[in-house]
Structures are given as structure tokens and as C-alpha cells.
Enzyme design. Structure first.
Site: not given
Lengths: 292, 361, 258
Positions: A33, A242, A245, A267, A273
Site C-alpha cells: 500500500g 444482466c 447472461c 455485464c 458474460c
């Protein structure tokens, strides 16, 4: 049209530069980080368009790697195409659009839906590595704040959000604490993706070319989105399945389909997807794979 | 209705590039621009591209200008991206501007001085009238010539320095920093600051320099000396151990003379702001010198109140390649983040609506 | 006075160029005690405050602080994060100009809550409740909690700064002319507030003031400074009623004359 670029080293950067970047990466992995300054080079792509991610990818890429590049979760957005093509030309590595096949994934603004593995590296393009940049413009000052873990300013921002709006109003580039020590920008991914960073099996590398910073999250590291006990972090997602899908747990793009206000939600992760549709999942607006 | 996701980014890019190449060429019935025409006749544009591109190569800069259709920032970007791949053979020894082959040399602080005031090929006293003779393509009348002065005219700051009125040059043997290899860190030394200014955006330097004259961090400047001409560049190859001349470059140097009230340890004297740029550009060299002096405010015990005095502000925003990239990256797709914002705003509006309804009931 | 000292300084010396800002200064502070440092501007009192608080490093001399666990910490030898940690919780600093300490673009509640959050407090409701309680302590209306300080009066700003500082219950607070620049009536109310809060919470205070009346009202002990030296020190009433040093006599009489 896609002529080979002659006269350049494997993956464009010279070996000295790659070594310099790898040293910065090692330091970044050792201090999760923490933003490590590095001698960012001028790349043949504009600053702000992924020069940091490209340099990191160039430094970790080997001849046997399989590269996937996404922008907004999609492999076919113009900038993703341009960067993938750059590496196909300068490194000659295999490229793929399938998350499962890739060993290195360079991304702008998304984390793939499919969980990543230990043998994969996720490289983020980062426009503004400093999570407190909007609150404190001086980098000399924010550097001091990181050194002293002086993050009151960030918490005050969240407090103010709740006081004013009743909730935290950050929806992307949502700040995280890494390994309980450093406040970090996850890059402008939607807050929806933040939980995927936590304890991820893959190595996560972040490159900011213009700001000349590299940082990292080693595999299996704690990554917590800042929040309050009584106002816990909430991932934001359009409340629809979605259309193609039928997935109910993926991040969605909203596509305007006509002039009458028609909307379609699909998606954002195009590979995810496609994989689902190949397995026979069909949404309300999709067509069964077999029918094509 | 079946929806098919948009594909074909690759083909779109190829087509865009083809169109661009055609647009760059322009009307095929008009003769194509030659690179040596640009290098020879658009010299000031070439100078600027070399400066902001940090690479002294007139032909390459001219080619970049042609390739960029005259977009000078785009051209500088091309040079930068090329430059970064070049191997480094040697560092030159510092150029000696006292030994300049002078084309232009003026001082605003003395009426006359040894070596004289030499105007050189300047636009300064031209009347800005569009010259329609150029349109007709008439050859220019021959310019009168005079034999070059054998002696090198002294530099104005040396004249003042002899009396102790000018802050002395500090000899510093440490290797200067290099922004193109090491990331900028604050506090930034003057070596790195001057490097950043030398490759900084001309418009930005000009605006900042101008702002110091209008009260945002004034430094009471006088144009001590502006000199322009050729200097030789020398390197010391390790195997030789002595300096050899590798060629000449044309530069413009500006020494600003600024007031300084003195401090407890230093008597009142004049201080300097320094500008040095590739090619011919009083504007760029003078603006650089103003901004350099402004950024010395803290070092000289002056209050830091204005943008031009804020080292971090100036250095973080002077580079036009960085700036143009980041400004223009906003046109890349951001729809994932925008979607998140959209859902966020919708959710917040829903919740506010619920609250207002509850309150109303 | 056999109780362990909270803060102790020995042999503090500091020069700014050729000017002596502090010359061999000693100081002690006991828990819950208010110590005033008085003198004219340029006497070195604010410099001393900053050296005691670890903000300016002396040329020589030592400042020690007794941590809650009893350990004596060398303030100028501490790593920066540890000193910063002290300043965030166990210590407080009240500036003459509250704008230097407050975040002017952050609501009153956020200003008060910041130190709680910096200490690790992560419950919004608790933080807000504590902020409300402290706003009440400093006599700021609860309905101002979401207002920005830039709409506050000078006296309110100073009270907000005090709430922001005391919210973590520090054991030691440094105050630099806390009533400077305020109207007399506003000053009186603020002094009253500081006196009652400090007494009730048992906070030790090092107070810098050029105003003898402020010192008399708030401080049990007093140090008189002139040109970087401590010229007289003792119980406030004793020193002010029977000043021994000519400079103290001058300070006291000038106040009486005014």
C-alpha cells in the site's frame, strides 16, 4: 496495418529500466500500500492513458506470459485494444481475452468478476495514486501524513458525507486501508470491486506513470474499505440482472438502446458474460448460444 | 430485442489512423512539405519542440512537426518518446556561454557596455504588419554583414559581480539531478527546477512569469542580459581523459537581475533568475528566468504567497506532455465509474424521497 | 510537590542566528496544574511553548514528558510518529488564531470528531454524540453541528477549537494566547469557560500570555520571561503581589496603570 516495431527491446523498455521498475516493485510488495517513487519513463502513449500500467506490465512480462488487457472491464474498448496491440508488437507475447487463460492482466477501472489465482498478476493503471489528493493538494504534505499514519483528514471526509447526505457518497476510487497500515487508492474501480482486493490470491500491482509512483498488494493481504461500524461499506451495483447472461451478481453497464429512454443492463466484464452464455445462461434480452 | 455488444475497436483504430494520414497529407495537388523546409523555414517552431521535447535535433524535431501536422505539443511528445529510448553515452561538461559565438546580445541595465548592444535577427522592432510580399514569394534583400568580433564580450553579471553587487556563482561539483531518470521529490533543488523549466510549457512559463510582474510574487526584475548564439558542447570520454568538442548548439540565455534587500548574514545585493533555452526565444528564456527567481523566494527568506513562488505547484504543472495526457485522458471511457455515480445518485435520491415522504405523513 | 512531574525541561537553550531565543531555561509542570508563561513579545515565551511541545528543537537541553504508563519520554528524541501520536490524543494545542487549527471547510461536528477518528473511533453515531456533547460544553448550539466554521464569530471559533482539542481528554494542553485578538466581553466568557473546563477535567495547561490578568485568573504558577531568560518564577499570587525582579515589577505596574 499492424507492422512490427523494429529496433526496440523486448516489451519496449530497455533492461536497465525494467530492472529499476522491478526494484521499485519489490519494495512496493514489501510495504503493501505504500507509494514508491520510480523513474517513470516517457512512453509512446500519452500520460493518463495507462503509461504506469504499461511500464509495470513491461517489467514483469516474460516471453511465456499470456496477456489480457481490459478497459472498463471490456477487452474490445479502444484503449485496451491499443495497449494489447502495443505488447503484441513489442513483446510478441500471446494475448487472450479469457481471464482464466491470462497470466498477466492489465486493467483500467475494473477487476474481473472471475476470482483470480496465485499464478496470475493483476496490473492496475492508476491516474492519481494519492488517495488524499482531493483533500490535500501538496504531495510533500500527504507524504508526511502517510509516514505518520495521520489519516484523520480522510475519516473527516467520510464523516462529512454522512452528516450531509446520510451516507458515504464515494462510488468509485473508494479509499482502502492495506494491511492495517497504509491508506491507498484502489485506482478508479467502482466501489463494487473493492471487496475483491481483500485477501486476493493474485499479486496486485499498481502503476502511475505521470505521477511516477508504484504500489502493490501482495497475495492474501487484508484490504479494507474505509467505513463506520454503523455505516458499513456498501458495494453499489445497478439492481438488475444482466440482459445477456442473466447474472445477478456482476457489475453492469447501462446501455441506452433507443431515443425513447430504453435501457439495457449488461455485464461490464465482457469475458465473464461470454463465458456464462457459453455455459447456457441466457438473460431476458439475450439469445441462446446454440441458436447462433 | 437481441443486443450485440459493440465490437471492432481494432478496425476502428486502423481506419482512424488511415484517415489521419490522409488528412495530414492534405490536398495532393499541393506539393508535400519537406522536412528540411520545416527545419529551415519554421525555425522557431523547431526550437520550441526541441526545448519541450528535451532533445537537440533539428531534423527530428522538423519531422515530428510534420508528423503532428504542426501541433507543437504533439511534436514535443513524439520527440520525448523517442528520446527516452536512446542510450546515454556521456554527459557534457557545462557549456560556457561566455564563449558564445554571439548573434544577439542586449542588456537593459546599461546604456552601453563592452562588446556593445547587438540586436541580431530580432522581431522586436518590426511593425506587426502582414507582409504580402511573402505571399508573393519575393526573395529578401541581402542583409548587410560585418566581421565577427574576435573578443568575447563580458557577461553583464560578471561586470556587476566584480563590484560585489551581484550574488556570486556557487561552484557545485555534485552531479545535477535528472528528472527524466529520477522522480521529482520535494523539496526540489535548483538544478532540478531549472531542468523542469527548460523543458516546461512555454505558455505556462509565460503566464507564470507575467503573473510575477502583476503582483503575484514580484521580484523587481531587470533584464540584465539576453544573449543568443552558438556554443560548443564538449564531453570528456573516459578513455581520453580530456574534453573534446562534439558540435555546436544554438541557445538563448537570459540573466535577470533582481533586487534583494539582504539578510543578517548577507549585505544587500542583486540576485539572479536564470533562463537557458534551445534555439532562439527571448520570450521563453525570459519567462524561465522570472519563474526561476520566483521559486527562490524561500531560499532568500521571502514570503511564499504566489503560485510562481510555490515550487511544488510550478514543477508539478509545468510539463505539457504530462498535462495534455491527463487533461485529454478524460475522453477515454469512464462509463464504469459513471455508472457507479449514477446508481449512487439514484439511491441517494430514493432515500431522500422516502425521508421527505415520511416527514410529510 | 512530591508528586511525579508531568512535564520537565532542563537547560533549554536556542538561538535564532545571533539572537538568543532561550537561555538555559528550566520548567516543571505537575498533573492538573496550570502554568502561565508571561513576558512581552520577543521575550521567548512562545518559542518556549513550541520547544516544550516538541515543535521546535532546542540547541541543547531536554524536555521530558511522563506518559500515562509512567515512563518518562524524551520529547525531542521521540520518533516523529510517536510524537505525532501524543499530539493527537494525550496532548492538545490551542492556537491564538483558531483558523490555524480548525479545518474551515469541514463542519463543526467534523472538526470536533476528527481527533476521535484519528484515535480509531469508528462509530459514526458515537462520534456525533460526543461532538454534540462537546459543543454543549463550549456553549455552541447543537443545531450548529453541521455548519461550517467560516460562518462562526471569533469567540465561537475559539470555543470550537477548545472543543476539538479537549474531546480526547488530553492530560496536557498547550495554549498560545487563547484570548488574544478577542473583544473584552468575549474574552471574559472564554476565560471563564477555560477555567471551569480545566478545573473540572483536571487538565494540566502551559499557557502563554502577555496579559498578566489572564495569568492571574487561570494559572496557579507563573514564569516571567525576558530576552529568552526566566527572570522570576513562583505561585502566581505571590509573584504578582510581591514581584522581586525589576522587569516583573514593570510588567505588573504597566498592567495596573492600564
Amino acid at each position: 496495418m499492424t507492422s512490427e516495431i523494429g529496433g526496440y527491446n523486448f516489451a519496449y523498455l530497455d533492461e536497465q529500466t525494467k530492472r529499476m521498475i522491478r526494484r521499485a516493485l519489490l519494495k512496493a510488495v514489501a510495504i503493501p500500500g505504500h507509494q514508491v517513487p520510480f523513474g517513470s519513463r516517457e512512453m509512446p502513449l500519452p500520460y493518463g492513458w495507462g503509461t504506469g500500467g504499461i511500464q509495470v506490465t513491461a517489467a514483469v512480462l516474460g516471453a511465456d506470459d499470456v496477456l489480457k488487457v481490459i478497459d472498463q472491464g471490456a477487452d474490445d474498448t479502444t484503449n485496451a485494444v491499443s495497449i494489447r496491440r502495443f505488447f503484441a508488437r513489442t513483446a510478441g507475447v500471446a494475448t487472450t481475452t479469457r481471464t482464466a487463460e491470462a497470466t498477466v492482466i492489465q486493467t483500467r477501472h475494473r477487476i474481473p468478476e472471475q476470482p483470480l489465482r496465485e499464478d496470475q498478476i493483476l496490473v492496475y493503471q492508476v491516474p492519481m495514486p494519492e488517495p488524499m489528493a482531493k483533500l490535500e493538494p501538496s504531495r510533500a504534505e500527504t507524504r508526511r501524513m502517510h509516514g505518520l499514519s495521520d489519516y484523520g483528514l480522510m475519516h473527516v471526509k467520510l464523516y462529512e458525507d454522512i452528516a450531509r447526505f446520510g451516507q458515504i457518497s464515494i462510488s468509485y476510487d473508494y479509499p482502502v486501508m492495506v494491511n492495517g497500515r497504509y491508506l491507498m487508492s484502489p485506482s478508479p474501480i467502482p466501489a463494487f470491486d473493492n471487496p475483491k482486493m481483500h485477501q486476493m490470491a493474485a499479486l496486485q500491482l499498481f502503476g502511475a506513470g505521470r505521477e511516477k509512483r508504484i504500489y502493490a498488494i501482495p497475495p492474501y493481504t487484508d484490504v479494507r474499505s474505509l467505513d463506520f461500524e454503523d455505516h458499513p461499506f456498501r458495494a453499489i451495483r445497478a439492481p438488475h440482472p444482466c440482459g445477456l447472461c442473466g447474472a445477478e451478481d456482476s457489475y453492469l453497464d447501462e446501455v441506452v438502446t433507443d431515443n425513447a429512454g430504453g435501457r439495457l443492463f449488461v455485464c461490464s466484464d465482457t469475458d465473464h458474460c461470454a463465458e456464462r452464455r457459453a455455459c447456457g445462461h441466457v438473460g431476458d434480452d439475450g439469445v441462446a448460444e446454440a441458436a447462433e | 430485442m437481441a443486443y450485440v455488444a459493440v465490437k471492432g475497436g481494432e478496425r476502428a483504430i486502423d481506419n482512424a489512423h488511415a484517415w489521419l494520414a490522409e488528412a495530414r497529407r492534405g490536398d495532393p495537388s499541393v506539393a508535400e512539405l519537406e522536412v528540411d523546409q520545416i527545419a529551415g523555414q519554421l525555425g522557431r517552431a523547431v526550437d520550441r519542440v526541441m526545448g519541450e521535447g528535451s532533445l537537440f535535433d533539428r531534423d527530428l524535431a522538423a519531422l515530428a512537426i510534420k508528423q503532428a501536422q504542426g501541433d507543437l505539443i504533439e511534436a514535443a511528445f513524439l520527440l520525448r518518446a523517442y528520446r527516452t529510448t536512446l542510450p546515454r553515452f556521456a554527459q557534457s561538461v557545462p557549456i560556457d556561454t561566455a564563449k558564445m559565438a554571439i548573434a544577439r546580445r542586449i542588456s537593459a541595465v546599461f546604456k552601453d557596455l563592452p562588446g556593445g548592444q547587438i540586436l541580431g535577427p530580432t522581431y522586436d522592432y518590426t511593425h506587426r504588419l502582414i507582409d504580402f510580399l511573402l505571399l508573393a514569394g519575393a526573395p529578401p534583400p541581402p542583409a548587410p554583414e560585418m566581421p565577427p568580433d574576435e573578443a568575447f564580450p563580458p557577461r553583464v553579471h560578471d561586470i556587476l559581480g566584480d563590484e560585489g553587487l551581484m550574488e556570486a556563482d556557487r561552484r557545485d561539483e555534485t552531479v545535477p539531478g535528472d528528472l527524466t531518470r529520477e522522480p521529482l521529490a520535494f523539496p526540489a533543488g535548483r538544478d532540478v527546477r531549472l531542468q523542469a523549466l527548460a523543458r516546461g510549457d512555454e505558455g505556462f512559463l509565460l503566464a507564470l512569469g507575467y503573473s510575477t510582474q502583476r503582483g503575484y510574487g514580484g521580484s523587481h526584475p531587470f533584464a540584465g542580459e539576453i544573449r543568443q548564439g552558438g556554443v560548443s558542447v564538449e564531453i570528456v570520454p573516459a578513455e581520453l581523459g580530456f574534453a573534446i568538442d562534439i558540435g555546436d548548439i544554438e541557445i538563448t540565455e537570459c540573466q535577470m537581475v533582481n533586487q534583494f534587500k539582504g539578510s543578517k548574514s548577507t549585505p544587500p545585493q542583486f540576485t539572479r533568475g536564470y533562463g537557458l533555452v534551445f534555439g532562439v526565444s527571448d520570450r521563453r528564456a525570459m519567462a524561465m528566468a522570472l519563474v526561476d527567481r520566483s521559486m527562490r523566494a524561500e531560499e532568500l527568506g521571502e514570503d511564499v504567497t504566489a503560485p510562481a513562488q510555490d515550487i511544488e505547484f510550478v514543477l508539478s504543472h509545468a510539463d505539457n506532455i504530462e498535462a495534455t495526457g491527463f487533461v485529454e485522458h478524460l475522453k477515454l471511457p469512464h462509463y464504469v465509474d459513471f455508472q457507479s455515480e449514477l446508481e449512487n445518485v439514484r439511491r441517494m435520491r430514493r432515500e431522500t424521497e422516502l425521508l421527505t415522504r415520511d416527514a410529510a405523513e | 510537590m512530591n508528586e511525579p512531574r508531568l512535564l520537565e525541561a532542563n537547560g533549554l537553550t536556542l538561538h535564532f542566528g545571533a539572537i538568543p531565543a532561550l537561555v538555559d531555561v528550566d520548567a516543571q509542570l505537575w498533573p492538573g496544574e496550570v502554568l502561565a508563561i508571561v513576558g512581552e513579545s520577543g521575550s521567548g515565551k512562545t518559542t518556549l511553548l513550541n520547544v516544550l511541545a516538541g515543535r521546535i528543537r532546542p540547541d541543547s537541553g531536554v524536555v521530558q514528558y511522563r506518559a500515562p504508563d509512567g515512563e518518562m519520554l524524551d520529547v525531542h528524541a521521540m520518533p516523529a510518529p510517536a510524537l505525532r501520536g501524543l499530539h493527537r490524543s494525550d496532548w492538545g494545542f490551542v492556537q491564538q488564531n483558531p483558523r490555524e487549527n480548525l479545518r474551515m471547510g469541514v463542519s463543526a461536528g467534523g472538526n470536533v470528531g476528527e481527533r476521535l477518528m484519528a484515535r480509531g473511533e469508528r462509530h459514526y453515531g458515537d462520534i456525533r454524540a460526543e461532538a454534540l456533547r462537546w459543543l454543549a460544553e463550549v456553549e455552541i448550539d447543537a443545531d450548529r453541528i453541521d455548519d461550517l466554521p467560516r460562518v462562526f464569530s471569533g469567540g465561537m471559533l475559539q470555543r470550537l477549537q477548545i472543543a476539538r482539542t479537549l474531546v480526547t481528554h488530553p492530560r496536557l494542553v498547550f495554549m498560545d494566547e487563547p484570548t488574544g485578538g478577542l473583544d473584552v466581553s468575549v474574552q471574559a466568557r472564554l476565560l471563564d469557560l477555560i477555567r471551569s473546563l480545566v478545573a473540572r477535567l483536571g487538565i494540566a495547561v502551559v499557557l502563554v500570555t502577555h496579559d498578566i490578568a489572564v495569568a492571574r485568573l487561570l494559572a496557579a504558577r507563573i514564569m516571567v520571561m525576558q530576552r529568552g531568560r526566566v527572570v522570576e518564577t513562583g505561585l502566581t499570587d505571590q509573584v504578582l503581589d510581591d514581584p522581586q525582579h525589576p522587569y516583573t515589577q514593570l510588567l505588573v505596574s504597566s498592567v495596573l496603570a492600564a
